[in-house]
Design an enzyme around this catalytic site. Structure first.
Site, PDB file in Angstrom:
ATOM      1  N   ILE A  99       0.879  -1.182   0.000  1.00  0.00           N
ATOM      2  CA  ILE A  99       0.000   0.000   0.000  1.00  0.00           C
ATOM      3  C   ILE A  99       0.910   1.225   0.000  1.00  0.00           C
ATOM      4  O   ILE A  99       1.774   1.346   0.863  1.00  0.00           O
ATOM      5  CB  ILE A  99      -0.869   0.040   1.281  1.00  0.00           C
ATOM      6  CG1 ILE A  99      -1.717  -1.226   1.408  1.00  0.00           C
ATOM      7  CG2 ILE A  99      -1.741   1.293   1.312  1.00  0.00           C
ATOM      8  CD1 ILE A  99      -2.473  -1.315   2.737  1.00  0.00           C
ATOM      9  N   HIS A 100       0.751   2.101  -0.962  1.00  0.00           N
ATOM     10  CA  HIS A 100       1.557   3.330  -0.891  1.00  0.00           C
ATOM     11  C   HIS A 100       0.935   4.541  -1.557  1.00  0.00           C
ATOM     12  O   HIS A 100       1.439   5.646  -1.404  1.00  0.00           O
ATOM     13  CB  HIS A 100       2.945   3.101  -1.488  1.00  0.00           C
ATOM     14  CG  HIS A 100       2.948   3.102  -2.996  1.00  0.00           C
ATOM     15  ND1 HIS A 100       2.624   2.005  -3.738  1.00  0.00           N
ATOM     16  CD2 HIS A 100       3.223   4.089  -3.895  1.00  0.00           C
ATOM     17  CE1 HIS A 100       2.712   2.288  -5.028  1.00  0.00           C
ATOM     18  NE2 HIS A 100       3.066   3.557  -5.156  1.00  0.00           N
ATOM     19  N   ARG A 101      -0.149   4.353  -2.310  1.00  0.00           N
ATOM     20  CA  ARG A 101      -0.662   5.484  -3.090  1.00  0.00           C
ATOM     21  C   ARG A 101      -1.149   6.609  -2.184  1.00  0.00           C
ATOM     22  O   ARG A 101      -1.700   6.363  -1.105  1.00  0.00           O
ATOM     23  CB  ARG A 101      -1.848   5.056  -3.963  1.00  0.00           C
ATOM     24  CG  ARG A 101      -1.576   3.955  -4.927  1.00  0.00           C
ATOM     25  CD  ARG A 101      -2.065   4.290  -6.319  1.00  0.00           C
ATOM     26  NE  ARG A 101      -1.068   5.059  -7.002  1.00  0.00           N
ATOM     27  CZ  ARG A 101      -0.026   4.506  -7.654  1.00  0.00           C
ATOM     28  NH1 ARG A 101       0.128   3.219  -7.717  1.00  0.00           N
ATOM     29  NH2 ARG A 101       0.848   5.275  -8.239  1.00  0.00           N
TER      30      ARG A 101
ATOM     31  N   ARG B 225       6.047   6.112   3.088  1.00  0.00           N
ATOM     32  CA  ARG B 225       4.865   6.988   3.186  1.00  0.00           C
ATOM     33  C   ARG B 225       3.787   6.341   4.067  1.00  0.00           C
ATOM     34  O   ARG B 225       3.174   6.973   4.914  1.00  0.00           O
ATOM     35  CB  ARG B 225       4.292   7.203   1.770  1.00  0.00           C
ATOM     36  CG  ARG B 225       3.034   8.063   1.754  1.00  0.00           C
ATOM     37  CD  ARG B 225       2.249   7.801   0.490  1.00  0.00           C
ATOM     38  NE  ARG B 225       2.713   8.514  -0.693  1.00  0.00           N
ATOM     39  CZ  ARG B 225       2.450   9.791  -0.969  1.00  0.00           C
ATOM     40  NH1 ARG B 225       1.741  10.512  -0.140  1.00  0.00           N
ATOM     41  NH2 ARG B 225       2.880  10.339  -2.085  1.00  0.00           N
TER      42      ARG B 225
ATOM     43  N   ASP C  78      -2.125  -1.624  -4.054  1.00  0.00           N
ATOM     44  CA  ASP C  78      -2.554  -0.462  -4.839  1.00  0.00           C
ATOM     45  C   ASP C  78      -1.450  -0.049  -5.814  1.00  0.00           C
ATOM     46  O   ASP C  78      -1.511   1.023  -6.404  1.00  0.00           O
ATOM     47  CB  ASP C  78      -2.969   0.709  -3.931  1.00  0.00           C
ATOM     48  CG  ASP C  78      -1.821   1.230  -3.067  1.00  0.00           C
ATOM     49  OD1 ASP C  78      -0.712   0.662  -3.119  1.00  0.00           O
ATOM     50  OD2 ASP C  78      -2.046   2.215  -2.339  1.00  0.00           O
TER      51      ASP C  78
END
Ligand code: UD1
Ligand code: UDP
Length: 388
Positions: A211-213, A244, A285
Site C-alpha cells: 500500500i503506498h498510493r 509513506r 494499490d
C-alpha cells in the site's frame, strides 16, 4: 547518440535496468557502428537505501552520473526543484534525447526541462490512462505523452489511448519493460529465496500486500481500517511497508489492530519477486505489483476503483476492490475461491528493452532524434483530438 536517462523512484530503477542492459547489448553488437551513450540522472525522489541504492546494487543498473538530491516535498516543490536541477545537466551534457519512465514527478520534471530546451523526449510506458485525474500520476502521464517525441507503449490499449488524444506519430508498441525484467530476474531471484524461511513462510500459505498510493494513505483512520481488515483474511499477510505508509500508519498507536498482518521494511526486487511468486494472494494499490501478480499467475485484489492495467482484470486474475474494508474482504474471498483461466500475453514477449533501443538507434541513424535548432524536427503531427 547521447541519451540522458532521468529516474528517481523505485519502479523506475527496475525499468531503467532493462533498457540499460539492452543498450549495453546493442553497443556490443554494433562494433564499429554508431552506438548509444547513456548518462543516468537520479533526481533523488527516493533516497532511503531500501528504496533506491538496493536496486542499483542488485540489478546492476549503471551508477548515476548525477544525483540531484531533491528528496521529498509537495508536488509543486518537488517537481520545481527537479526542474531547476535538471536544466543545467541538460545544458552541460547536451543529449540527443532524454529518456523517462512511467508517471512520477521525476518523469514530469525531466520531460518539462527537456521540452523547454527542445531536446526530444522518449517516454517508456506511454499511453497508460486511469481516466482518474485525482491521481497525480494521471496528470503526469497526460502531460508527458503530449510532449514526448517517442512514445513507447506497453500494450495495444495504450496505443489506442494515445490515438484518442490525437497522438499518432512516434508511437511504438514495444511491450512492457517490466515483463522483460521479470523474465530476466526470476532465476536470479532464487538466490534470495531465503526470505521465505527468514519470515517463517511456506509457499502458498500467505498473502502479500503493498500500500503506498497517496489516495490510499491520505486518511490515517481509513488506512488503519484497511490494514486491520487485511489482518482478518485467515492467512498471514506480509506487508513490505513503503515509508509513506509507515508514517501514515502511526505504528506507536496501541489501537492499531494488526491481526495476522506482519509489517516489514521494503524488500529488494529479488526478494519481492520471491514473495510474489509464492504468495497465495496479492493485495495492492501498486501498478507494478498488480501486473507482476498477473504475470506470475497469482490472484490479485487491487485497492483501487480503476486500473491502467485492465488486461489483468479482463483475464480474471485481478479484482478491483476500492479501499472500503467490506468490499476488500468480499473480493479477497472471491479471489481465493476462484481459479482464473490462462490468458494470452498482452504485455509483449519480454523483449521491450531491445525494441526501444532499436527504435532509438534507427531514429538517431536517420538524424531525426534531435530536431534542427528552430525547426519543427520530429514533433508529432496530431490528428483532431477525440477526448475520452
Ligand atoms: C512515488 C510516485 C508514485 C510511485 C511511487 C513508487 C509521484 C507523484 N508518485 O510515490 O507514482 O508509484 O513513487 O514507489 O511521483 N519517503 C521516504 N523515503 C524515500 C522516499 C519517500 O521516507 O526514500 C517518504 C517521504 O515521507 C515522502 C513520501 O514517502 O514524502 C512519499 O514519497 P514520494 O516520492 O513523494 O511519493 P511516493 O508515494 O513514493
Ligand atoms: N517492489 C520491491 N520491493 C518492495 C515493494 C515493491 O522491489 O518492497 C517492486 C515491485 O516488485 C515492483 C515495483 O517495486 O517491481 C513497484 O513499485 P511501486 O509499487 O513502488 O510503484 P508503482 O508500480 O505503483 O508505481
Amino acid at each position: 547518440m547521447k541519451l540522458l536517462t532521468v529516474v528517481g523512484a523505485r519502479p523506475q530503477f527496475i525499468k531503467a535496468a532493462v533498457v540499460s542492459r539492452a543498450i549495453a547489448g546493442a553497443n556490443e553488437a554494433r562494433q564499429g557502428l554508431p552506438t548509444l551513450e547513456e548518462v543516468i540522472v537520479h533526481t533523488g525522489q527516493h533516497y532511503d537505501d531500501d528504496m533506491s541504492e538496493v536496486f542499483f546494487r542488485d540489478l546492476e543498473v549503471p551508477r548515476p552520473a548525477y544525483n540531484l538530491g531533491v528528496g521529498s516535498g509537495s508536488h509543486g516543490r518537488q517537481t520545481g526543484r527537479m526542474l531547476e536541477a535538471i536544466e543545467p545537466v541538460i545544458e552541460r551534457e547536451r543529449p540527443d534525447c532524454l529518456l523517462v519512465y512511467g508517471d512520477t514527478n521525476s518523469t514530469l520534471a525531466g520531460t518539462l526541462a527537456a521540452s523547454k530546451v527542445r531536446v526530444p523526449v522518449a517516454h517508456v510506458e506511454a499511453g497508460l490512462r486511469s481516466f482518474n485525474r485525482d491521481m497525480p500520476e494521471e496528470i503526469n502521464r497526460v502531460v508527458v505523452d503530449h510532449l514526448a517525441t517517442h512514445l513507447f507503449c506497453p500494450t495495444e490499449g495504450a496505443v489506442k489511448n494515445l490515438s484518442c488524444e490525437g497522438i499518432v506519430q512516434g508511437v511504438h508498441r514495444v511491450g512492457d519493460v517490466m515483463y522483460d525484467s521479470l523474465l530476466y530476474n526470476l532465476e536470479r531471484a532464487k538466490s534470495r529465496a531465503d526470505i521465505l524461511s527468514r519470515l517463517g513462510l511456506q509457499p502458498g500459505s500467505y498473502a502479500l500486500a503493498t500500500i503506498h498510493r497517496a489516495e490510499t494513505t491520505r486518511d490515517a483512520t481509513e488506512l488503519r481500517r484497511l490494514v486491520s481488515c487485511l489482518g482478518a483474511v485467515g492467512l498471514p499477510v506480509i506487508v513490505p511497508l513503503h515509508p509513506r505508509t509507515k508514517r501514515a500508519l502511526d505504528l506507536d498507536d496501541a489501537r492499531l489492530d494488526l491481526g495476522e498482518v506482519r509489517l516489514i521494511p521494503p524488500v529488494s526486487y529479488h526478494e519481492m519477486l520471491t514473495l510474489e511468486q509464492h504468495a497465495r494472494l496479492v493485495v495492492t494499490d501498486s501498478g507494478g505489483v498488480q501486473k507482476e501478480a498477473f504475470l506470475l499467475r497469482v490472484p490479485c485484489v487491487t485497492l483501487r476503483n480503476e486500473t491502467e492495467w485492465w488486461e489483468t482484470v479482463e483475464a480474471g486474475w485481478n479484482r478491483l476492490a476500492g479501499t472500503e474494508p467490506a468490499a476488500v474482504a468480499k473480493e479477497i474471498t472471491a479471489s481465493l475461491d476462484q481459479t482464473p483461466s490462462t490468458p494470452g500475453s498482452p504485455y509483449g514477449v519480454g523483449r521491450a528493452g531491445e525494441a526501444i533501443v532499436e527504435v532509438l538507434l534507427k531514429e538517431s541513424g536517420s538524424g531525426r532524434v534531435r530536431p534542427e535548432h528552430g525547426s519543427e524536427g520530429t514533433r508529432k503531427t496530431r490528428t483532431q483530438p477525440v477526448l475520452p
